[in-house]
Design a protein around this motif. Structure first.
Motif, PDB file in Angstrom:
ATOM      1  N   ALA A 209       7.750  21.747 -19.467  1.00 16.98           N
ATOM      2  CA  ALA A 209       6.410  22.302 -19.253  1.00 16.98           C
ATOM      3  C   ALA A 209       6.319  22.957 -17.887  1.00 16.98           C
ATOM      4  CB  ALA A 209       5.345  21.213 -19.376  1.00 16.98           C
ATOM      5  N   VAL A 210       5.555  24.051 -17.831  1.00 19.53           N
ATOM      6  CA  VAL A 210       5.158  24.689 -16.580  1.00 19.53           C
ATOM      7  C   VAL A 210       3.644  24.835 -16.640  1.00 19.53           C
ATOM      8  CG1 VAL A 210       5.297  26.763 -15.150  1.00 19.53           C
ATOM      9  CG2 VAL A 210       7.337  25.930 -16.359  1.00 19.53           C
ATOM     10  N   GLU A 211       2.942  24.269 -15.673  1.00 20.71           N
ATOM     11  CA  GLU A 211       1.486  24.228 -15.726  1.00 20.71           C
ATOM     12  C   GLU A 211       0.854  24.766 -14.451  1.00 20.71           C
ATOM     13  OE1 GLU A 211       0.550  20.406 -18.514  1.00 20.71           O
ATOM     14  OE2 GLU A 211       1.323  19.989 -16.503  1.00 20.71           O
ATOM     15  N   PHE A 212      -0.273  25.436 -14.612  1.00 22.97           N
ATOM     16  CA  PHE A 212      -1.078  25.923 -13.508  1.00 22.97           C
ATOM     17  C   PHE A 212      -2.372  25.111 -13.502  1.00 22.97           C
ATOM     18  CE2 PHE A 212       1.929  29.174 -14.194  1.00 22.97           C
ATOM     19  CZ  PHE A 212       1.964  30.015 -13.087  1.00 22.97           C
ATOM     20  N   GLY A 213      -2.491  24.174 -12.575  1.00 20.80           N
ATOM     21  CA  GLY A 213      -3.671  23.320 -12.539  1.00 20.80           C
ATOM     22  C   GLY A 213      -3.842  22.499 -13.797  1.00 20.80           C
ATOM     23  N   GLY A 214      -2.749  22.098 -14.416  1.00 24.50           N
ATOM     24  CA  GLY A 214      -2.801  21.279 -15.620  1.00 24.50           C
ATOM     25  C   GLY A 214      -2.863  22.061 -16.911  1.00 24.50           C
ATOM     26  N   THR A 215      -2.997  23.392 -16.820  1.00 23.72           N
ATOM     27  CA  THR A 215      -3.037  24.232 -18.020  1.00 23.72           C
ATOM     28  C   THR A 215      -1.668  24.861 -18.245  1.00 23.72           C
ATOM     29  OG1 THR A 215      -5.365  24.754 -17.622  1.00 23.72           O
ATOM     30  CG2 THR A 215      -4.153  26.199 -19.132  1.00 23.72           C
ATOM     31  N   PRO A 216      -1.116  24.764 -19.433  1.00 21.47           N
ATOM     32  CA  PRO A 216       0.228  25.317 -19.673  1.00 21.47           C
ATOM     33  C   PRO A 216       0.283  26.823 -19.421  1.00 21.47           C
ATOM     34  CG  PRO A 216      -0.409  23.841 -21.444  1.00 21.47           C
ATOM     35  CD  PRO A 216      -1.650  24.056 -20.616  1.00 21.47           C
TER      36      PRO A 216
END
Length: 262
Positions: A209-216
């Motif tokens: 997974a790669v997430e920005f502020g918890g969003t994928p």
């Protein structure tokens, strides 16, 4: 048994043991951004540390030599196999970076050609030989022979050689920098480069997974063990953390992983 023909011999390895056991990372980013990437194709490599001395002989030494240690110098000497892509149309990006830094000083002694390096045991062994420092490419010597081309290089240390914790000691991924670090709240408007480590340990992609502020992320590609390109999702205005997750864990939040929606 056929007579008159020599027996085949077992070819010897071209890679030294030090090159097999240790890894050399090159910081290809522009300060203060940090983007360490592994230098591939190393056949020989060694880190040399030398004490700098000056004559300190006095009368009472009756002619015997005496020296005083006034400092130290260090450098990395390596032989690399000059590498291209499969089509032969482009040079390996890190090797091309080193070449460009050498040319920068060859054409202008005032060029900004220093960059960071890390030297450590690739198996994560805490052997007391994990170091970090800044260097410039002092020597660039192509083999000039037929067949495969190799380059002898000298990376001359600038300033201190600092002891560090072996970056390979833990396989938990890290994020050391991202670029660009800002984007629109709509997301999907640009590609973001994520630099760090342990994205492809032992040559196998391990990112889940790669997430920005918890969003994928909308999508991502693991380029190398130290580089991911990702498309950010939509987000609210403000700063969030970019985190990478593998089977070994999730990267720890640091200021280096901040991404700002604007």
């Amino acid at each position: 048994e056929r007579q008159g023909h020599p027996m085949a011999t077992t070819p010897t390895t071209r890679v030294t043991e030090l090159a097999r056991t240790h890894r050399l990372d090159i910081d290809t980013a522009t300060y203060p951004t940090v983007a360490y990437q592994q230098l591939m194709g190393i056949e020989e490599a060694k880190l040399l540390e030398e004490l700098r001395t000056e004559d300190d002989e006095v009368y009472d030494d009756t002619g015997a030599m005496r020296e005083e240690v006034t400092g130290y110098a260090w450098r990395i000497e390596a032989k690399i196999a000059w590498s291209t892509n499969l089509a032969g149309t482009a040079i390996d990006a890190v090797q091309a970076f080193l070449r460009s830094r050498f040319k920068a000083l060859r054409t202008s002694s005032t060029g900004n050609a220093e960059f960071g390096v890390r030297w450590y045991n690739r198996e994560g062994l805490d052997d007391g030989n994990s170091h970090e420092g800044r260097v410039y490419v002092k020597s660039w010597a192509p083999s000039g022979g037929k067949g495969r081309e190799t380059i002898d290089i000298v990376l001359q240390g600038q300033g201190q050689l600092t002891d560090i914790t072996n970056p390979a000691g833990s396989l938990v991924p890290t994020v050391t920098s991202i670029f660009p670090a800002t984007g629109s709240t709509a997301g999907s408007d640009q590609v973001v480069d994520i630099y760090g480590q342990h994205y492809r340990p032992n040559g196998v992609t391990d990112v889940t997974a790669v997430e920005f502020g918890g969003t994928p992320a909308v999508g991502y590609t693991v380029v190398s063990d130290s580089h991911i390109v990702a498309i950010p999702p939509a987000g609210l205005a403000g700063t969030v953390q970019v985190q990478v997750t593998t089977t070994a864990g999730t990267s720890t939040d640091t200021p280096a992983d901040d991404y700002t929606y604007a």
